[in-house]
Design an enzyme around this catalytic site. Structure first.
Site, mmCIF file in Angstrom:
data_model
loop_
_atom_site.group_PDB
_atom_site.id
_atom_site.type_symbol
_atom_site.label_atom_id
_atom_site.label_comp_id
_atom_site.label_asym_id
_atom_site.label_seq_id
_atom_site.Cartn_x
_atom_site.Cartn_y
_atom_site.Cartn_z
ATOM 1 N N GLY A 58 0.728 -1.150 0.063
ATOM 2 C CA GLY A 58 -0.039 -0.093 -0.129
ATOM 3 C C GLY A 58 0.709 1.301 -0.027
ATOM 4 O O GLY A 58 0.480 2.421 0.073
ATOM 5 N N GLN A 59 2.098 1.268 -0.289
ATOM 6 C CA GLN A 59 2.820 2.365 -0.038
ATOM 7 C C GLN A 59 2.752 3.241 -1.195
ATOM 8 O O GLN A 59 2.258 2.673 -2.239
ATOM 9 C CB GLN A 59 4.297 2.046 0.133
ATOM 10 C CG GLN A 59 4.632 1.402 1.481
ATOM 11 C CD GLN A 59 5.844 0.919 1.484
ATOM 12 O OE1 GLN A 59 6.975 1.539 1.207
ATOM 13 N NE2 GLN A 59 5.983 -0.505 1.557
#
Lengths: 187, 235
Positions: free
Chosen positions: A75-76
């Site tokens: 999810g970065q």
């Protein structure tokens, strides 16, 4: 002879109940929301050693007679652009939120609203896990629903489930909803 | 002979009526049986439903109506979302667990708050006194009394009908006839006053949509700024 065996096999399979249905579920959310912990919790694995996901993890979970293939995608910020590549033929979207990270509610809401516009996700049911409810500063599921403007999503069923991936609380309730959705959709 | 002609006229009149799109909301406390009712109407088994903490909808055709029903979560902490759906609803289906006597006060308060809302007052309400199959379920008259229904609907000028029913005894064609009857009543009332309702709903939803769009744009802008800032931080 081969034919007979095949016929026999299908009869046996029918007797056993129809073959397990496979479903594709994607698990998304900002970095540090707890996606991988949740995935491990779903697969009943140890949850104490998790590092930020750079690529993706996949696990198969058996539940209510379904085989759920759950994709957990990092999810970065830098890798969020790759989310779109994983969305083909998705049956269910799970979106995970860190309920104690109020500062990022707007960002996560924005990501979600951009995400559901993807044509691969048209009318795909949405389950939002309001994770980290074990933290004292966590917002309630209803507040999060409000903060994310979930009420503007009218083209699909959605559900918000308070949970703690760490303790496991609420996770099963979320899975029950997923399965009830699938059963009613497949009929 | 005359009645035959009258029938023909009626039939012609109905045939010429346009198809009308109508949205209804299904609300009530948690565990009242909203999702079970919706599933029954849709022709699915009402057993094994998970508690709704969110939103789902069904579409159905009923005569000259295309009906959409929004099934909304009823738990105390999710009721806050209801108000977002008031503007576009033509009528309300309020489901009550008639067997849960202890929560009648909460039901009453919830209903009073609902009918008081400016986007709801004046719209027709169907009350389903559900779970009549359960022992100790309150009868129609008792439910009316417990909820002070008469006073409430008169105060807010909502036309109201109450139907005792049990959502779980059957589904599809075998659905409890009272549910069907109630739904037909609601649509009939809506049809009678359709133009006024339509106008009101158009006005309310346009306003709401504009506000939602604005909010969306503003948020997108705020998030864009945050993203830019954090981008600068990296370098």
């Amino acid at each position: 002879m081969g034919e007979v065996q095949k016929g026999l096999l299908s009869v046996i399979q029918k007797l056993k109940g129809s073959e397990e249905q496979e479903l594709r579920i994607v698990l998304l959310g900002l970095d540090n929301a707890g996606k991988t912990t949740l995935l491990k919790r779903l697969a009943s694995e140890e949850v104490n050693t998790i590092t930020p996901t750079q690529g993706f993890n996949i696990k198969s979970v058996h539940s209510h007679g379904f085989k759920l293939n759950v994709w957990d995608i990092g999810g970065q910020r830098a890798i969020r652009t790759y989310w779109k590549k994983y969305l083909g033929s998705t049956d269910m979207l799970i979106y995970v939120i860190d309920s104690a990270d109020q500062k990022r509610f707007e960002e996560t809401g924005q990501e979600l609203s951009e995400l559901v516009e993807d044509e691969n996700l048209t009318s795909v049911p949405l389950l939002v896990f309001a994770n980290k409810q074990d933290l004292a500063t966590a917002s309630s599921a209803a507040d999060i629903a409000e903060g994310l403007n979930l009420h503007t999503y009218r083209d699909r069923p959605w559900q918000i489930q308070a949970c703690s991936a760490l303790s496991g609380e609420g996770v099963q309730d979320g899975m029950n909803w997923i399965c009830s959705q699938i059963t009613s959709r497949k009929k | 002979m005359y009645s035959l002609m009258a029938n023909c006229c009626n039939w012609l009149k109905r045939w010429r009526e346009p198809i009308r799109k109508v949205t209804l909301i299904m609300v009530g406390l948690d565990n009242a049986g909203k999702t079970a009712t919706v599933k029954g109407i849709q022709g699915e088994s009402p057993e094994d439903v998970a508690p709704t903490v969110g939103f789902s909808k069904i579409d159905l055709k009923q005569g000259r109506f295309e009906v959409t029903i929004f099934d909304l979560g009823g738990g105390k902490r999710i009721r806050g979302i209801w108000k977002n759906y008031y503007a576009e609803s033509y009528g309300i289906i309020f489901v009550v667990d008639s067997s849960d006597v202890e929560r009648m006060e909460e039901t009453k308060e919830t209903m009073s708050e609902l009918l008081r809302h400016p986007k709801i007052s004046g719209k027709p309400v169907l009350v389903l006194a559900n779970k009549q199959d359960k022992e100790g379920a309150l009868a129609e008259a008792d439910v009316i009394e417990c909820l002070s229904l008469e006073k409430l609907v008169n105060e807010h000028k909502c036309l109201c009908q109450i139907e005792p029913c049990s959502a779980i005894i059957g589904y599809g064609k075998k659905i409890d006839k009272s549910i069907k009857k109630g739904l037909l009543w609601l649509l009939h009332i809506i049809a009678k006053d359709f133009d006024a309702l339509y106008e009101r709903i158009q006005k309310d939803t346009t306003e709401q949509k504009a506000a939602e769009e604005q909010e969306k744009r503003e948020r997108a802008e705020r998030v864009r700024k945050i993203r830019e800032e954090s981008y600068l931080c990296i370098f």
